[in-house]
Design a protein around this motif. Structure first.
Motif, mmCIF file in Angstrom:
data_model
loop_
_atom_site.group_PDB
_atom_site.id
_atom_site.type_symbol
_atom_site.label_atom_id
_atom_site.label_comp_id
_atom_site.label_asym_id
_atom_site.label_seq_id
_atom_site.Cartn_x
_atom_site.Cartn_y
_atom_site.Cartn_z
ATOM 1 N N ASP A 76 -8.843 11.343 1.700
ATOM 2 C CA ASP A 76 -8.001 10.455 2.400
ATOM 3 C C ASP A 76 -8.686 9.609 3.555
ATOM 4 O O ASP A 76 -8.339 9.297 4.567
ATOM 5 C CB ASP A 76 -6.858 11.315 3.001
ATOM 6 C CG ASP A 76 -5.843 11.408 2.199
ATOM 7 O OD1 ASP A 76 -5.461 10.716 1.459
ATOM 8 O OD2 ASP A 76 -4.875 12.320 2.620
ATOM 9 N N LEU A 77 -10.008 9.136 3.075
ATOM 10 C CA LEU A 77 -10.680 8.662 3.935
ATOM 11 C C LEU A 77 -10.522 7.061 3.852
ATOM 12 O O LEU A 77 -10.134 6.153 5.082
ATOM 13 C CB LEU A 77 -12.542 8.650 3.695
ATOM 14 C CG LEU A 77 -12.830 10.246 4.058
ATOM 15 C CD1 LEU A 77 -14.169 10.173 3.815
ATOM 16 C CD2 LEU A 77 -12.681 10.670 5.360
ATOM 17 N N ALA A 78 -10.433 6.405 2.432
ATOM 18 C CA ALA A 78 -10.135 5.048 2.444
ATOM 19 C C ALA A 78 -9.766 4.792 1.080
ATOM 20 O O ALA A 78 -9.943 5.685 0.261
ATOM 21 C CB ALA A 78 -11.233 4.196 2.814
ATOM 22 N N GLU A 79 -9.352 3.651 0.709
ATOM 23 C CA GLU A 79 -8.868 3.428 -0.690
ATOM 24 C C GLU A 79 -9.100 1.800 -0.731
ATOM 25 O O GLU A 79 -9.189 0.925 -0.027
ATOM 26 C CB GLU A 79 -7.636 3.969 -1.051
ATOM 27 C CG GLU A 79 -6.257 3.192 -0.344
ATOM 28 C CD GLU A 79 -5.164 3.757 -0.549
ATOM 29 O OE1 GLU A 79 -5.065 5.052 -1.098
ATOM 30 O OE2 GLU A 79 -4.270 3.110 -0.797
ATOM 31 N N ASN A 80 -9.283 1.234 -2.095
ATOM 32 C CA ASN A 80 -9.138 0.047 -2.496
ATOM 33 C C ASN A 80 -7.901 -0.496 -2.100
ATOM 34 O O ASN A 80 -6.894 0.112 -2.247
ATOM 35 C CB ASN A 80 -9.685 -0.354 -3.839
ATOM 36 C CG ASN A 80 -11.136 -0.229 -3.962
ATOM 37 O OD1 ASN A 80 -11.977 -0.762 -3.264
ATOM 38 N ND2 ASN A 80 -11.343 0.763 -4.658
ATOM 39 N N SER A 81 -7.573 -1.816 -1.911
ATOM 40 C CA SER A 81 -6.533 -2.643 -1.459
ATOM 41 C C SER A 81 -6.313 -3.643 -2.499
ATOM 42 O O SER A 81 -6.948 -3.840 -3.421
ATOM 43 C CB SER A 81 -6.608 -3.177 -0.085
ATOM 44 O OG SER A 81 -7.367 -4.422 -0.419
ATOM 45 N N ALA A 82 -4.989 -4.177 -2.375
ATOM 46 C CA ALA A 82 -4.680 -5.340 -3.191
ATOM 47 C C ALA A 82 -5.821 -6.408 -3.048
ATOM 48 O O ALA A 82 -5.590 -7.628 -3.875
ATOM 49 C CB ALA A 82 -3.254 -5.511 -3.122
ATOM 50 N N GLY B 53 -12.148 -6.647 -2.992
ATOM 51 C CA GLY B 53 -13.358 -6.013 -1.939
ATOM 52 C C GLY B 53 -13.019 -5.556 -0.690
ATOM 53 O O GLY B 53 -13.715 -5.309 0.165
ATOM 54 N N SER B 54 -11.663 -5.898 -0.081
ATOM 55 C CA SER B 54 -10.944 -5.080 1.142
ATOM 56 C C SER B 54 -10.547 -3.864 0.900
ATOM 57 O O SER B 54 -9.852 -3.389 -0.021
ATOM 58 C CB SER B 54 -10.352 -5.905 1.778
ATOM 59 O OG SER B 54 -10.813 -7.333 2.094
ATOM 60 N N MET B 55 -10.735 -2.756 1.832
ATOM 61 C CA MET B 55 -10.377 -1.576 1.799
ATOM 62 C C MET B 55 -9.394 -1.243 2.709
ATOM 63 O O MET B 55 -9.077 -2.037 3.667
ATOM 64 C CB MET B 55 -11.459 -0.483 1.983
ATOM 65 C CG MET B 55 -12.259 -0.609 3.414
ATOM 66 S SD MET B 55 -13.626 0.514 3.713
ATOM 67 C CE MET B 55 -14.294 -0.164 5.094
ATOM 68 N N VAL B 56 -8.656 -0.277 2.665
ATOM 69 C CA VAL B 56 -7.591 0.259 3.617
ATOM 70 C C VAL B 56 -8.241 1.683 4.040
ATOM 71 O O VAL B 56 -8.727 2.425 3.276
ATOM 72 C CB VAL B 56 -6.158 0.775 2.901
ATOM 73 C CG1 VAL B 56 -5.328 1.651 3.980
ATOM 74 C CG2 VAL B 56 -5.633 -0.478 2.326
ATOM 75 N N ILE B 57 -8.456 1.552 5.265
ATOM 76 C CA ILE B 57 -9.028 2.755 6.177
ATOM 77 C C ILE B 57 -7.896 3.660 6.302
ATOM 78 O O ILE B 57 -7.010 3.329 7.449
ATOM 79 C CB ILE B 57 -9.801 2.549 7.172
ATOM 80 C CG1 ILE B 57 -10.945 1.648 6.759
ATOM 81 C CG2 ILE B 57 -10.665 3.717 7.967
ATOM 82 C CD1 ILE B 57 -11.960 1.140 8.211
ATOM 83 N N THR C 41 0.889 -1.183 0.136
ATOM 84 C CA THR C 41 0.041 0.091 0.011
ATOM 85 C C THR C 41 0.932 1.331 -0.104
ATOM 86 O O THR C 41 0.645 2.125 -0.835
ATOM 87 C CB THR C 41 -0.897 -0.013 1.317
ATOM 88 O OG1 THR C 41 -1.694 -1.089 1.290
ATOM 89 C CG2 THR C 41 -1.982 1.103 1.269
ATOM 90 N N TYR C 42 1.792 1.206 0.699
ATOM 91 C CA TYR C 42 2.977 2.559 0.866
ATOM 92 C C TYR C 42 3.467 2.809 -0.453
ATOM 93 O O TYR C 42 3.628 3.958 -0.571
ATOM 94 C CB TYR C 42 3.799 2.399 1.778
ATOM 95 C CG TYR C 42 3.525 2.283 3.464
ATOM 96 C CD1 TYR C 42 2.014 2.511 3.502
ATOM 97 C CD2 TYR C 42 4.406 1.991 4.466
ATOM 98 C CE1 TYR C 42 2.017 2.929 5.144
ATOM 99 C CE2 TYR C 42 4.104 2.349 5.716
ATOM 100 C CZ TYR C 42 2.613 2.573 6.198
ATOM 101 O OH TYR C 42 2.519 2.750 7.153
#
Lengths: 492, 492
Positions: free
Chosen positions: B24-30, B33-37, A132-133
């Motif tokens: 800058d609240l959240a984004e999709n992750s690798a 369906g899971s997010m990075v908060i 992510t970083y």
């Protein structure tokens, strides 16, 4: 359920397991190796969390949340880290159940719902966070990143013990990114110092700060700093670790930044964590044969009031005074429970709060009302005295401070008395067998020697201590030259 | 990255997605369906957590922690609950990776490390918790049990959206056990009321309290209470649910207690939860084309100070006054950030804090120093005014209260204006198409009618509202007799 515990001198391990369950801290669950943290245990963990969180924020860190699952391709990107955790990770392979055609009351894994890529339940989050970083870091202006996460992690341990080693546990993991090696090392050391201060000032657990040897360090780290505590049975417990990760994860995930001169550089990393394992350290540092002993700063209730009465009239009379005392203490910032349940007798309650480690117990009955006194019992020393009601608040304020300090100094005296300098391998083995504790010995610095000592004695190098004098000597095992003593011990 | 957002009127859904990422609240992750908060989003979630946790504890609940994994045999014990979640659950089948013999840089699942029984990653915790409660409950003296858990859960959703629907999300789940049906129902209603108060007083989100219809209720519940909110685009959003579970889980896990008369009875259950979905509700209730609008009670920073200067000398002068203002405001309990970064211009900062919804912005430059004023900008109304420095603290204290109230009343006026009573299916369809919002209509009470309306219009029954008059009428679809209007809407 009987409240009496196996004595520590009889079977320390059994005592520990019984205490955790009987004091309502945690219990084993239906899931192999996973525990249920019960409300009383969780209330203590919440105090740990709140204090650490405050310290992290005061030093500029922010909380965030990253996914539980790590795709296998990311998991394996940093080779040493992957190698270190591959053998103990839970793997999600499917995303759907379906009715069992042979028994419609049952469900089976739907073979058609197989994931293209397996997901690893995080044993630690370096991989998912550094992937992510990569998207967050372009320029030196984006650095440092100072993030912490409170989360659950899973490591498929074969032999588990409540709090000390469980398949799932709760922890915090800090993950920071820096422009320079120097800054990352400073962060690593700073967080290890925060852990040490917290352990000593809040949990009353004396710790030794140091670095791990090559074979004991975190998989993927260049250097692991740690705090090591000594349990009552003479075994060491690693209470927290802080890792300088170098550029290993930046390389694995190609995380680069443009420096002030416009050149591309790899980012420097740290990670650091403490877990619900600290609960085990807490228990095995202070508790006794009667049960838990809690430092006042961690106790969910610092004081409990138990009413003594033989009639409803007496109960009314006693309750009135008890509630006044409760209010006065609460107004002074002290947490107080008044246990006025009529389903349990005073003796039962006394045993219960001893088992649960409430630092101070007030008993108040009709005679006390006459005399304007209460009976005040101190959990750590198991001593009792009568105290005038009007002096109670100040008395208790002072006692809570005294207990907190006293627990720390008692533990520290024990720890210090159990660090033994030895200069021959014979003494090493004798000390380990007869006394336990930390053994301070010269070591030639090789992994080979460390492994041999471990094979022969089960003792490992707990740390290369930070505050120690340079001292020329000879390795306790090989006789080769050494410049510093290190600490060996058997460990949890 | 550009700070400008797609306009809501152009594409509401696109606006939402952009806002979540750019603020800058959240984004999709690798992980699918899971997010990075991200830290800013997580800071808001922490405020939600702290407030709810306080309210739970004030009403006698304690936190605890139960395992992430649910063995399949426990998962399938309560049939309806299992059926409801079977199609969307992540399944752990193996506990070890090994080196791929065909490519030693890769890892593969070790086929020899297959679990005897598969583990389901919890989509909700009734099963694991009630299998635990079985051992905790023997007598009426053990009841009630009032426990809450803060945790992550996984539901394998096929179409995901940041915060609104993600494979993994964070939530709290209360699980209580009671001796009587009446007490359990009271608990269910009490917790739904706590959610409603919290949503309105703290998040400034007006909600309608009610019950779910048969087909919309929680899998395994006898009755689901809920709070329903209305988003700016006219779609409803379920913001929290509280379930009366009857004795379903007690039956499934054989949880009985001995009552005061010495007889064995099954235990009554509730469960209730809110999740990071609330973040979606927050965004879609208050925000605008410039970005997030935060109620002051939830804003990580309530006030930001931006210095305006053209020289180092001016910067020094302005900073001195800005810091004094910051201290004064902080002493009044207001959270204030002073953004003195020289890497970004004032205009960039203004746009950034608008995007992030900081309720009040102070700009202060050399002219303000001369005049003893500051420029004060209000995020929700986008209005600006000059305020004398000496009146600033009181002004801001009042404004923060006013903004909080104003956001609520604005949202409530919008919501109320978008509840339309209709009496024919033609009007039903027209209103849904042209206006959206809640449609208040008579319904014959059958699942069949509800399903047909859903098929024809995509609208579902959001709730059978609690505070509504009895009114005889005819079902908007079948014409059959009805005694109460219910609320239909398209929903997130």
């Amino acid at each position: 359920m009987s409240k009496s515990l196996t004595k520590r001198s009889e079977d320390y391990s059994k005592w520990y397991n019984e205490l955790v369950v009987k004091a309502d801290l945690a219990e084993n669950s239906a899931v192999r190796g996973s525990m249920v943290i019960k409300p009383y245990g969780y209330a203590i963990w919440e105090k740990v969390q709140a204090q650490l969180d405050k310290r992290f924020k005061e030093t500029g860190h922010q909380n965030a949340y990253f996914p539980l699952f790590v795709p296998k391709s990311l998991f394996e990107a940093e080779e040493k880290n992957a190698e270190g955790f591959a053998k103990e990770c839970a793997i999600v392979t499917h995303y759907r159940l379906k009715t069992d055609p042979e028994d419609t009351s049952k469900l089976i894994v739907d073979p058609e719902a197989k994931l293209e890529e397996e997901l690893i339940v995080r044993p630690t989050s370096e991989a998912i966070i550094w992937s992510t970083y990569k998207n967050w870091i372009q320029s030196y202006r984006d650095l440092p990143i100072l993030i912490n996460q409170w989360a659950n992690v899973v490591r498929w341990e074969m032999r588990t013990r409540l709090f000390l080693r469980t398949a799932e546990f709760l922890w915090q993991e800090g993950h920071t990114a820096h422009a320079t090696r120097q800054e990352a090392i400073e962060e690593t050391v700073k967080m290890n110092n925060i852990y040490a201060e917290f352990a000593e000032e809040f949990m009353a657990i004396p710790v030794i700060k140091g670095r791990k040897s090559e074979s004991e360090k975190f998989a993927g780290a260049e250097e692991t700093y740690c705090i090591e505590a000594l349990m009552q049975d003479g075994k060491a417990l690693q209470a927290g670790t802080s890792h300088f990760l170098g550029q290993n994860f930046a390389k694995a995930f190609d995380v680069k930044f443009t420096n002030q001169e416009g050149k591309q550089e790899l980012v420097w990393a740290t990670s650091w964590g403490v877990s619900t394992r600290l609960m085990g350290a807490l228990i095995m540092t202070h508790s006794d044969d009667k049960g838990l002993v809690l430092p006042p700063k961690l106790a969910p209730q610092q004081v409990v009031i138990v009413p003594i009465y033989r009639s409803n009239e007496q109960f009314e009379e006693v309750s009135k005074v008890a509630k006044e005392i409760q209010t006065k203490l609460q107004n002074a910032g002290i947490s107080v429970k008044f246990d006025d349940r009529d389903t349990h007798k005073p003796g039962w309650k006394f045993a219960q709060y001893e088992l649960q480690g409430v630092p101070l117990r007030i008993a108040i009955g009709p005679k006390d009302i006459e005399n304007g006194t209460v009976e005040l019992a101190r959990r750590d020393t198991l001593t009792k005295e009568f105290v005038a009601q009007e002096e109670l608040t100040i008395k208790i304020q002072n006692l809570l401070v005294e207990i907190q300090d006293s627990l720390f100094f008692k533990a520290k005296a024990f720890r210090d008395a159990n660090i033994t300098e030895v200069d021959t391998f014979d003494d090493f083995k004798k000390t380990l067998k007869n006394k336990g504790g930390f053994i301070s010995a010269h070591w030639d610095g090789t992994t080979e020697t460390e492994q041999k000592i471990k094979e022969l004695t089960k003792a490992t190098i707990r740390c290369i201590p930070e505050n120690t004098k340079n001292e020329l000597g000879k390795c306790v095992f090989t006789g080769a030259a050494s410049q510093q003593r290190v600490l060996f011990a058997k460990a949890y």
